[in-house]
Scaffold this active site. Structure first.
Site, PDB file in Angstrom:
ATOM      1  N   LYS B  78      -6.313   3.893  -8.446  1.00  0.00           N
ATOM      2  CA  LYS B  78      -7.549   4.438  -9.013  1.00  0.00           C
ATOM      3  C   LYS B  78      -7.413   4.518 -10.538  1.00  0.00           C
ATOM      4  O   LYS B  78      -6.380   4.965 -11.045  1.00  0.00           O
ATOM      5  CB  LYS B  78      -7.790   5.836  -8.434  1.00  0.00           C
ATOM      6  N   SER B 153     -15.309   9.778  -4.886  1.00  0.00           N
ATOM      7  CA  SER B 153     -15.260   9.011  -6.112  1.00  0.00           C
ATOM      8  C   SER B 153     -14.260   7.852  -6.108  1.00  0.00           C
ATOM      9  O   SER B 153     -14.375   6.961  -6.937  1.00  0.00           O
ATOM     10  CB  SER B 153     -14.914   9.939  -7.275  1.00  0.00           C
ATOM     11  N   SER B 177     -13.029  13.132  -2.584  1.00  0.00           N
ATOM     12  CA  SER B 177     -13.022  11.795  -3.198  1.00  0.00           C
ATOM     13  C   SER B 177     -12.068  10.782  -2.588  1.00  0.00           C
ATOM     14  O   SER B 177     -12.145   9.602  -2.915  1.00  0.00           O
ATOM     15  CB  SER B 177     -12.733  11.913  -4.690  1.00  0.00           C
TER      16      SER B 177
END
Lengths: 96, 470
Positions: B78, B153, B177
């Site tokens: 990420k 997310s 997320s």
């Protein structure tokens, strides 16, 4: 509805520039979100206040404040990430 | 053999038996990235040259015969987690050209194992969002249905695994997320206990809530990655002395709590059916299903959307155009601050900073921040009480399957409501896993398995037994 002046005040507190259009949208969005937060009024009252629950961070097991040696190259990389710099210094505009 | 279909364990066996090399494996993933990334928008950056250097180094280690399960395995990270020398944008314009000066602790640990980092995965800007649509670099499309979001997310992290563009990935979870995009994309995602994985080198959003965790093809893979990244780190004072214990918890005789509050209005009927059917499977395997009550979860979403923005407004104050990232021209210092933030942050980030600043400002602190902290204690107590009676809690990850792109972008509150089943876990600091257990049409649905603090071993063991039944 939260007022335009209130949005402007909060934005200036957090140093955020908003356009007229953004302020208008922010008024609408914040109003509906803050209305939703009213739900918390229904929540039970605690037996102990929030301040009394706090132990000054002891239960978090915070580390002692001590210097940790780091390679000089890390400092160089951090300085090189700054948008405006001179030698080993990060440049800012005059404050006074 | 389709190399990109292999799990970590299978790929490891193949590397061990010299059926293929890490370079072969890496090439296969790079090919998929080339084929799919333009359309799905999973990766924000791929360092092809660096990738082959890593794969060659892994092959050298493998040739010595002494190597761990993750050596030579290609993964996605990420883009809120720092990889030294690589750009780290957090999907924000304000960090468009920011290069990470050091490795996050989780990256250091993965590199020691010899993983191959393919690239940096897309996300909602500063990890704020449930759909992935808040990325300044465009939405990640759901590999199962390209008209829909991948979930957020950690949108790119989940989609990379689902689309076979990485063998596994790392995401971060502040209010759902990791679990939400895992549910939307049909992969397995683990949000670890707060404190079990170091947050050092993760760009901070809500520091009392943030936690890094794995997204993988299988429960076993998630376990392998979690074991590699967990543990105490002197660079994160909230990390705890924790050692993962590999143990077996039998489904037979297991007490599973099902919170009645999670099956009321708002849940999609098909999602409910799939979650109920998965609970029935656990019951058929000998588990005891116990209805429990978590009365305070009614307040969890409001509580979360005060605490997380308050922490974010403090954490994001550092992006002021001075130390790093975008710096806008201004006539004086204040003007530089105002313009850098005004130009650099996207709409959702601005909204959260405004909510947080409002809730912390003089006159409102008691009604919002203090109240939310009190409610957070109730939520913790409710879960603590529940875990006196049950071993694990089963519930949905999300009330709906993956939404259409653009479906909720105009109404932030309706977007926040997607997090209704995930935020409590962060507020209470508990571990939670999303396990794919069915589909509505071609849209995956995840079952959320919640455990008590530091009981990842129990969650993973039970999830692995359930996984075989789907």
């Amino acid at each position: 509805m939260i007022s335009k002046e209130e949005v402007e005040k909060i934005a200036s507190l957090t140093r955020l520039e908003l356009s007229e259009k953004e302020i208008e949208k922010m008024q609408k969005d914040l109003t509906s979100i803050l209305d939703y937060f009213n739900l918390l009024k229904k929540a039970p009252l605690p037996r102990q206040s929030f301040a009394a629950q706090s132990d000054g961070g002891k239960s978090l097991g915070l580390r002692s404040d001590e210097l940790m040696q780091k390679d000089n190259s890390v400092a160089e990389k951090i300085i090189s990430a700054a948008p405006d710099k001179k030698d080993d210094y990060i440049k800012v505009k005059t404050i006074l | 053999m389709e190399l990109t279909k292999l799990t970590i364990r299978q790929a490891h066996e193949g590397l061990k038996n010299k059926e293929f090399t890490s370079v072969d494996l890496t090439k296969a993933y790079l090919e998929n990235i080339k084929k799919l990334n333009a359309e799905l928008n999973v990766y924000l950056s791929v360092d092809e040259e660096g990738v082959s250097v890593q794969a060659e180094a892994a092959d050298k280690t493998i040739a010595t015969g002494k190597f761990g399960l993750l050596c030579g395995i290609p993964c996605a990270i990420k883009d809120a987690i720092m990889v030294e020398g690589q750009k780290c944008t957090s999907a924000s314009k304000i960090l468009e050209n920011y290069v990470a000066p050091y490795d996050a602790t989780v990256i250091k640990k993965l590199k020691e194992q010899g993983v191959v980092i393919l690239g940096k995965a897309n996300l909602d800007e500063f990890a704020m969002g449930g759909s992935g649509e808040n990325s300044a670099y465009g939405v990640t499309k759901n590999p199962c249905d390209k008209t829909r979001v991948a979930g957020g997310s950690s949108s790119g992290s989940a989609a990379s695994v689902a689309a076979e563009m990485a063998c596994f990935s790392l995401g971060s979870d502040t209010g759902g997320s990791i679990r939400l995009p895992s549910s939307f994309c049909g992969v397995t995602g683990l949000k670890p206990t707060y404190g079990s994985v170091s947050r050092y080198g993760l760009i901070a959003f809500g520091s009392s809530l943030d936690q890094i965790g794995p997204i993988a093809k299988t429960v076993e893979d998630a376990k392998i990655v979690f074991e590699a990244i967990c543990g105490k780190d002197k660079m994160d004072a909230t990390s705890t002395d924790y050692e993962f214990e590999n143990s077996v918890t039998n489904l037979k005789g297991l007490r599973i709590g099902v919170p009645k509050e999670y099956f009321v209005e708002g849940i999609d009927k098909d999602v409910e059916k799939i979650i109920r059917a998965s609970i029935k499977k656990a019951e058929d395997a000998g588990a005891e299903i116990i209805e429990i009550s978590l009365p305070s979860v009614e307040f969890a979403l409001a509580c979360y959307y005060i605490i997380a923005p308050c922490e974010a407004s403090a954490n994001l104050a550092r992006f002021d155009g001075i130390k790093y990232g975008l710096s806008a021209e201004g006539k004086d210092l204040l003007d530089v601050y105002l313009k850098s933030k005004g130009h650099g942050f996207g709409a959702e980030v601005k909204r959260r900073i405004m909510i947080g600043t409002y809730a912390l400002s003089s006159g409102y602190y008691d009604a919002y921040y203090k109240k939310a902290q009190e409610v957070r204690q109730f939520i913790k107590q409710d879960f603590a009480k529940a875990f006196e009676k049950v071993d694990l809690i089963f519930c949905p990850v999300s009330p709906v399957p993956a939404i259409k792109i653009g479906e909720k972008t105009d109404d932030p509150l309706s977007m926040y409501l997607m997090d209704i089943y995930t935020v409590s876990v962060n507020l209470a600091g508990l571990p939670g896993l999303s396990l794919p257990v069915g589909k509505v049409g071609n849209l995956p649905v995840g079952l959320q398995i919640i455990g008590n603090h530091f009981q990842e071993n129990k969650i993973l063991s039970v999830a692995a037994q359930l996984e075989e039944k789907f």
